[in-house]
Each structure stands twice: as structure tokens, then as C-alpha cells.
Design an enzyme around this catalytic site. Structure first.
Site, PDB file in Angstrom:
ATOM      1  N   GLU A  78       3.373 -17.364  10.585  1.00  0.00           N
ATOM      2  CA  GLU A  78       3.772 -15.998  10.249  1.00  0.00           C
ATOM      3  C   GLU A  78       2.749 -15.320   9.352  1.00  0.00           C
ATOM      4  OE1 GLU A  78       8.518 -15.885  10.819  1.00  0.00           O
ATOM      5  OE2 GLU A  78       7.907 -16.648   8.876  1.00  0.00           O
TER       6      GLU A  78
ATOM      7  N   CYS B 293      -0.554 -10.940   3.848  1.00  0.00           N
ATOM      8  CA  CYS B 293      -0.282 -12.303   3.388  1.00  0.00           C
ATOM      9  C   CYS B 293      -0.509 -13.246   4.569  1.00  0.00           C
ATOM     10  CB  CYS B 293       1.165 -12.350   2.896  1.00  0.00           C
ATOM     11  SG  CYS B 293       1.652 -13.951   2.275  1.00  0.00           S
TER      12      CYS B 293
ATOM     13  N   CYS C  97       3.660 -27.058   5.929  1.00  0.00           N
ATOM     14  CA  CYS C  97       3.005 -27.378   4.655  1.00  0.00           C
ATOM     15  C   CYS C  97       3.391 -28.788   4.253  1.00  0.00           C
ATOM     16  CB  CYS C  97       3.449 -26.391   3.581  1.00  0.00           C
ATOM     17  SG  CYS C  97       2.609 -26.642   2.000  1.00  0.00           S
TER      18      CYS C  97
ATOM     19  N   CYS D  80       7.534 -28.282  -1.733  1.00  0.00           N
ATOM     20  CA  CYS D  80       8.097 -27.741  -2.977  1.00  0.00           C
ATOM     21  C   CYS D  80       9.579 -27.457  -2.727  1.00  0.00           C
ATOM     22  CB  CYS D  80       7.366 -26.475  -3.398  1.00  0.00           C
ATOM     23  SG  CYS D  80       5.604 -26.777  -3.704  1.00  0.00           S
TER      24      CYS D  80
ATOM     25  N   CYS E  15      10.903 -23.873  -1.583  1.00  0.00           N
ATOM     26  CA  CYS E  15      10.145 -23.136  -0.572  1.00  0.00           C
ATOM     27  C   CYS E  15      10.566 -23.566   0.830  1.00  0.00           C
ATOM     28  CB  CYS E  15       8.652 -23.381  -0.760  1.00  0.00           C
ATOM     29  SG  CYS E  15       7.635 -22.536   0.478  1.00  0.00           S
TER      30      CYS E  15
ATOM     31  N   GLY F 250       1.586 -22.767   4.058  1.00  0.00           N
ATOM     32  CA  GLY F 250       0.546 -23.773   3.872  1.00  0.00           C
ATOM     33  C   GLY F 250      -0.133 -23.768   2.520  1.00  0.00           C
ATOM     34  N   GLU F 251      -0.882 -24.834   2.256  1.00  0.00           N
ATOM     35  CA  GLU F 251      -1.644 -24.976   1.013  1.00  0.00           C
ATOM     36  C   GLU F 251      -3.128 -24.789   1.354  1.00  0.00           C
ATOM     37  OE1 GLU F 251      -1.457 -25.176  -2.338  1.00  0.00           O
ATOM     38  OE2 GLU F 251      -3.623 -25.330  -2.159  1.00  0.00           O
TER      39      GLU F 251
ATOM     40  N   SER G  28      -4.129 -18.687  -3.291  1.00  0.00           N
ATOM     41  CA  SER G  28      -3.056 -19.207  -4.138  1.00  0.00           C
ATOM     42  C   SER G  28      -2.868 -20.690  -3.858  1.00  0.00           C
ATOM     43  CB  SER G  28      -1.762 -18.441  -3.826  1.00  0.00           C
ATOM     44  OG  SER G  28      -0.694 -18.956  -4.585  1.00  0.00           O
TER      45      SER G  28
ATOM     46  N   SER H 102       0.253 -21.498  -8.493  1.00  0.00           N
ATOM     47  CA  SER H 102       1.718 -21.513  -8.482  1.00  0.00           C
ATOM     48  C   SER H 102       2.196 -22.528  -9.509  1.00  0.00           C
ATOM     49  CB  SER H 102       2.224 -21.898  -7.084  1.00  0.00           C
ATOM     50  OG  SER H 102       1.904 -20.885  -6.174  1.00  0.00           O
ATOM     51  N   LEU H 103       2.556 -22.043 -10.688  1.00  0.00           N
ATOM     52  CA  LEU H 103       2.855 -22.946 -11.795  1.00  0.00           C
ATOM     53  C   LEU H 103       4.340 -23.331 -11.800  1.00  0.00           C
ATOM     54  CD1 LEU H 103       1.028 -24.116 -13.976  1.00  0.00           C
ATOM     55  CD2 LEU H 103       1.879 -22.349 -15.519  1.00  0.00           C
ATOM     56  N   HIS H 104       5.199 -22.346 -11.963  1.00  0.00           N
ATOM     57  CA  HIS H 104       6.660 -22.481 -11.830  1.00  0.00           C
ATOM     58  C   HIS H 104       7.346 -23.299 -12.910  1.00  0.00           C
ATOM     59  CE1 HIS H 104       5.857 -20.566  -8.119  1.00  0.00           C
ATOM     60  NE2 HIS H 104       5.435 -21.622  -7.481  1.00  0.00           N
TER      61      HIS H 104
ATOM     62  N   ASN I 119      13.628 -16.130  -3.777  1.00  0.00           N
ATOM     63  CA  ASN I 119      14.192 -15.643  -2.515  1.00  0.00           C
ATOM     64  C   ASN I 119      14.936 -16.786  -1.839  1.00  0.00           C
ATOM     65  OD1 ASN I 119      12.988 -12.982  -2.548  1.00  0.00           O
ATOM     66  ND2 ASN I 119      11.052 -14.076  -2.308  1.00  0.00           N
TER      67      ASN I 119
ATOM     68  N   CYS J   9       8.338 -13.954  -0.252  1.00  0.00           N
ATOM     69  CA  CYS J   9       7.686 -15.196  -0.679  1.00  0.00           C
ATOM     70  C   CYS J   9       8.580 -16.392  -0.398  1.00  0.00           C
ATOM     71  CB  CYS J   9       7.434 -15.201  -2.184  1.00  0.00           C
ATOM     72  SG  CYS J   9       6.410 -13.880  -2.761  1.00  0.00           S
TER      73      CYS J   9
HETATM   74  N1  SAH Z   1       0.723 -23.323  -1.213  1.00  0.00           N
HETATM   75  C1  SAH Z   1       0.220 -22.166  -1.889  1.00  0.00           C
HETATM   76  C2  SAH Z   1       0.344 -20.924  -1.063  1.00  0.00           C
HETATM   77  C3  SAH Z   1       1.776 -20.468  -0.782  1.00  0.00           C
HETATM   78  S1  SAH Z   1       1.954 -19.083  -1.735  1.00  0.00           S
HETATM   79  C4  SAH Z   1       0.901 -22.040  -3.235  1.00  0.00           C
HETATM   80  O1  SAH Z   1       1.823 -22.798  -3.507  1.00  0.00           O
HETATM   81  O2  SAH Z   1       0.473 -21.229  -4.046  1.00  0.00           O
HETATM   82  C5  SAH Z   1       3.574 -18.711  -1.715  1.00  0.00           C
HETATM   83  C6  SAH Z   1       4.054 -18.295  -3.091  1.00  0.00           C
HETATM   84  O3  SAH Z   1       5.455 -18.041  -2.992  1.00  0.00           O
HETATM   85  C7  SAH Z   1       3.880 -19.420  -4.081  1.00  0.00           C
HETATM   86  O4  SAH Z   1       3.679 -18.974  -5.374  1.00  0.00           O
HETATM   87  C8  SAH Z   1       5.231 -20.078  -3.941  1.00  0.00           C
HETATM   88  O5  SAH Z   1       5.478 -20.907  -5.013  1.00  0.00           O
HETATM   89  C9  SAH Z   1       6.155 -18.894  -3.863  1.00  0.00           C
HETATM   90  N2  SAH Z   1       7.449 -19.233  -3.271  1.00  0.00           N
HETATM   91  C10 SAH Z   1       7.732 -20.240  -2.438  1.00  0.00           C
HETATM   92  N3  SAH Z   1       9.034 -20.250  -2.112  1.00  0.00           N
HETATM   93  C11 SAH Z   1       9.603 -19.219  -2.765  1.00  0.00           C
HETATM   94  C12 SAH Z   1      10.937 -18.691  -2.797  1.00  0.00           C
HETATM   95  N4  SAH Z   1      11.922 -19.232  -2.099  1.00  0.00           N
HETATM   96  N5  SAH Z   1      11.147 -17.598  -3.557  1.00  0.00           N
HETATM   97  C13 SAH Z   1      10.129 -17.027  -4.229  1.00  0.00           C
HETATM   98  N6  SAH Z   1       8.861 -17.474  -4.227  1.00  0.00           N
HETATM   99  C14 SAH Z   1       8.603 -18.564  -3.511  1.00  0.00           C
END
Ligand code: SAH
Length: 363
Positions: free
Chosen positions: A93, A106, A113, A117, A120, A166-167, A198, A220-222, A297, A340
Site C-alpha cells: 500500500e 508514504c 514486516c 511491533c 502495528c 516494512g522496515e 523512518s 520510531s521510539l514509542h 490508530n 499510520c
Molecule cells: N518500520 C519503520 C517504518 C514504518 S513507519 C518504523 O518503524 O519507523 C510507520 C510509523 O507508524 C511508525 O512510527 C510506527 O511506529 C507508527 N505506527 C505503527 N502502527 C501504528 C498504529 N497502530 N497507530 C499509530 N502509529 C502507528
């Protein structure tokens, strides 16, 4: 059968070599690149500055092959999403997010992937394979075509983010070559600031990126402690926060103090407390940083809830009070599952595919 040369898999250097091998002038590469990336033309008949003979020869030997659109959706907020077929088993997508002063595409870097995570939906599908250069740059080319940018000679896509499925750092070479084409003046001519990669925190990849090319980096720290991050971003067990932040420091040093954007998904009761905010301020004090807070999301089967607006605002205020520039990302395209973490495409996970192949052979 000889593998057919796909121009979308080549950069200027590879195209020049290709023409040199054909005993043609290397500048043919520049002509082809302009037709493809400036005019949006892949029909040899229209490439009038190339001789008929050569065009005929190229038509036999080469192709312009990119993913094929399977479906197109438009959100009520104007966000557009394409489902693109890349082979018999997999679709990816791509999402276009129009804003007042810019348009962001995007882009996906892998089919599925491998990182899984927990918040995701892409990861839940499993992983099939890396995308080729043509499958990555093809997303940008196709979106430009479908939005009418080539015909109108108007740049509707001003920014690209490698934030789809994907990463990207696990598909390093292809992603870097595609990003080079995005920036190249015979390619899409985007400024390095407007191309963002990212990553979930692949430490050796961050170091390699610093040495290889110049783009904007988002991490993507989180979570700001290893306990929480291990649960959310399992790759943290391999590259824990101390190593990740050290890599970020090396990166910005090498990049004249470029700011890194840190993404932080807001999960109710998981990573959104005052203490979390203070820990975040603390670990970010060592690098030039800005923060993007992403409201979570949801997707079918997801175990988390998004933090309340009030909690997100408080979290942001703590960061801001400590001098960390913080933006809350607007949720876009959620009515068409384009927000996202909602991109799933249609991916047959490799493990499952092998099982299916096995079953098939047994029949
Ligand atoms: N693998 C890379 C690229 C994906 S980017 C990475 O992790 O950065 C997608 C972004 O959306 C990342 O910051 C990811 O953590 C965030 N993301 C993934 N699932 C999400 C969700 N359900 N709600 C909001 N953000 C999310």
C-alpha cells in the site's frame, strides 16, 4: 530467457553502463531519465530525441516495470490510498496525504514486516520479502501519474516518507538507491530534507545510513525505557535504548547536528504517563531532537487504546516545557485504513506460503 532490463531498477550510473555496453553514448541514460521522471513517459514511441533504431532495440530488450494498481480509495479528508500488486502473492500500500502547503507520499519498503511491533497491523501479517528498487520508486512514479502531476507539470508530491509497510533499513541497498532517485536532478529532484526514512531502530543501519546518503531521519521510539520498549518494539531486545541513542548521537555528529524526529505512538496507560514524558525528555537530551506524537490508530484485533486528547496534550506540554519541540500528528485517512500502522496490503507471510507450497505438492 534473458532477464529483461528494467529501467526503473537503475540509477544514472547503471543506465550509463548499460548504454556503454551497448556501444551507445552514456548520455542516453540522461535522456531516458528525463522522459521517465520529468515527463512521466515510458512509451518509446514518444521519446523523440532517440533514434528509431535504438528505440526499437530498447523496446525489445528493456522494460519499464512497476507495481500495478489493484484498487484506489479516497478518504473524506482527501487522503488517497493505492493497493498495488507486486507479484501473484503480494500487494503493498501507498498513501498520499495532501495538506495546505505540501503533499506527502508514504511509501512501503517491504511486503509485510519482520519486526512485529505489537501496536502495528503491518507486522501482524508477517513478512514476505524486500521490495526491489523499481517497486519502491515505482510507487512515487505511479502516484505522480495518477495524481496528474506529470501532465499538469505541477509538483503535488513535495515530500516522501518511508513510513509505509516494512522496515526500510532492513532493505538498505534498494531503499537507498530509490531515495537517490527521488533526490537526483534527473529523477524527482526532491530536496534531501523532504525525503524521510523512518526506522524502528536498526542500529547498524543507522550508522550505515550516515555514511551512505543524506536524507531526514525519523526514529520510531514509542517508549523511553527498555521494559516498555521491549514489549512494543521487540527489536529493542537486540538494540536496546542505550545503543539506539548512541547511534543517534553518532548520526547527528556526522550530519552537522541534523535534528532527528522521534515518533511516539500514544497508547492509553502504556507509555503516556507524566513519568514517561520525563524519561523521554531525559533520553532526548543527548541529541538534537523533535518529537512527533502519533495518536494510536486501532485495527481489528488490536489490544491497545489511544490515549485521551487531554493526556496527549499534557504529555506534549511536559516535553515543550523542557524545550523539546513536539507536534501531535493529525490522524489522516483512517476511514479508509490509510493511517499510520493501518497499512496491510495483502501479504502472504513466507512461513505460511511455504506451508501452502508444501500442501500443494502433496496433493
Ligand atoms: N518500520 C519503520 C517504518 C514504518 S513507519 C518504523 O518503524 O519507523 C510507520 C510509523 O507508524 C511508525 O512510527 C510506527 O511506529 C507508527 N505506527 C505503527 N502502527 C501504528 C498504529 N497502530 N497507530 C499509530 N502509529 C502507528
Amino acid at each position: 530467457m534473458n532477464p529483461v532490463t528494467n529501467f526503473f531498477d537503475m540509477n544514472q550510473h547503471a543506465m550509463r553502463e548499460f548504454f556503454t555496453r551497448m556501444e551507445e553514448k552514456p548520455y542516453r541514460a540522461d535522456q531516458i531519465m528525463k522522459w521517465i521522471y520529468h515527463q512521466g513517459i515510458t512509451d518509446f514511441d514518444k521519446m523523440t530525441d532517440i533514434s528509431k533504431d535504438l528505440r526499437q532495440h530498447l523496446a525489445e530488450q528493456t522494460t519499464f516495470s512497476i507495481p500495478t494498481p489493484v484498487s484506489r480509495q479516497t478518504s473524506r479528508d482527501g487522503t488517497r490510498k493505492w493497493l498495488l500488486r507486486i507479484d501473484e502473492l503480494n500487494c503493498i500500500e501507498t498513501v498520499f496525504i495532501p495538506e495546505k502547503d505540501r503533499g506527502t507520499l508514504c511509501i512501503s519498503s517491504q511486503a509485510g514486516c519482520p519486526l512485529n511491533c505489537s501496536f502495528c497491523s503491518t507486522g501482524k501479517q508477517g513478512f514476505n520479502r524486500n521490495l526491489s528498487v523499481s517497486e519502491i520508486i515505482g510507487q512515487l512514479w505511479l502516484a505522480n501519474l495518477e495524481l496528474g502531476s506529470f501532465q499538469q507539470r505541477q509538483r503535488l508530491i513535495t515530500n516522501v516518507v518511508m513510513m509505509g509497510m516494512g522496515e526500510p533499513l532492513l532493505n538498505f541497498d534498494n531503499v537507498v538507491m530509490a531515495m537517490e532517485l527521488m533526490k537526483h536532478d534527473l529523477g524527482f529532484n526532491l530536496s534531501q530534507k523532504r525525503v524521510t526514512l523512518s526506522t524502528a531502530g536498526i542500529v547498524p543501519g543507522i550508522d550505515r545510513l550516515a555514511e551512505t546518503t543524506r536524507v531526514s531521519l525519523a526514529v520510531s521510539l514509542h517508549a523511553a525505557n527498555d521494559d516498555t520498549r521491549n514489549k512494543l518494539v521487540p527489536i529493542n531486545r537486540r538494540y536496546p535504548l542505550s545503543e539506539l541513542m548512541a547511534a543517534c548521537q553518532r548520526y547527528t555528529k556526522r550530519r552537522d547536528n541534523d535534528t532527528i524526529t522521534f515518533e511516539y505512538v500514544m497508547l492509553d496507560g502504556i507509555n503516556d504517563s507524566e513519568r514517561d514524558a520525563r524519561q523521554l525528555v531525559n533520553i532526548l537530551s543527548t541529541v538534537p531532537a523533535k518529537v512527533n506524537l502519533i495518536p494510536f490508530n486501532p485495527f481489528p484485533g488490536s489490544q491497545y487504546k489511544c490515549s485521551s486528547k487531554q493526556t496527549i496534550d499534557q504529555f506534549r506540554d511536559i516535553l515543550m516545557q523542557h524545550g523539546v519541540i513536539t507536534i501531535t500528528r493529525k490522524t489522516r485517512g483512517d476511514d479508509i485504513d490509510a493511517a499510520c500502522g493501518q497499512l496491510v496490503g495483502q501479504v502472504i507471510a513466507r512461513a505460511r506460503r511455504l506451508q501452502q507450497g508444501h500442501a500443494f505438492q502433496q496433493q
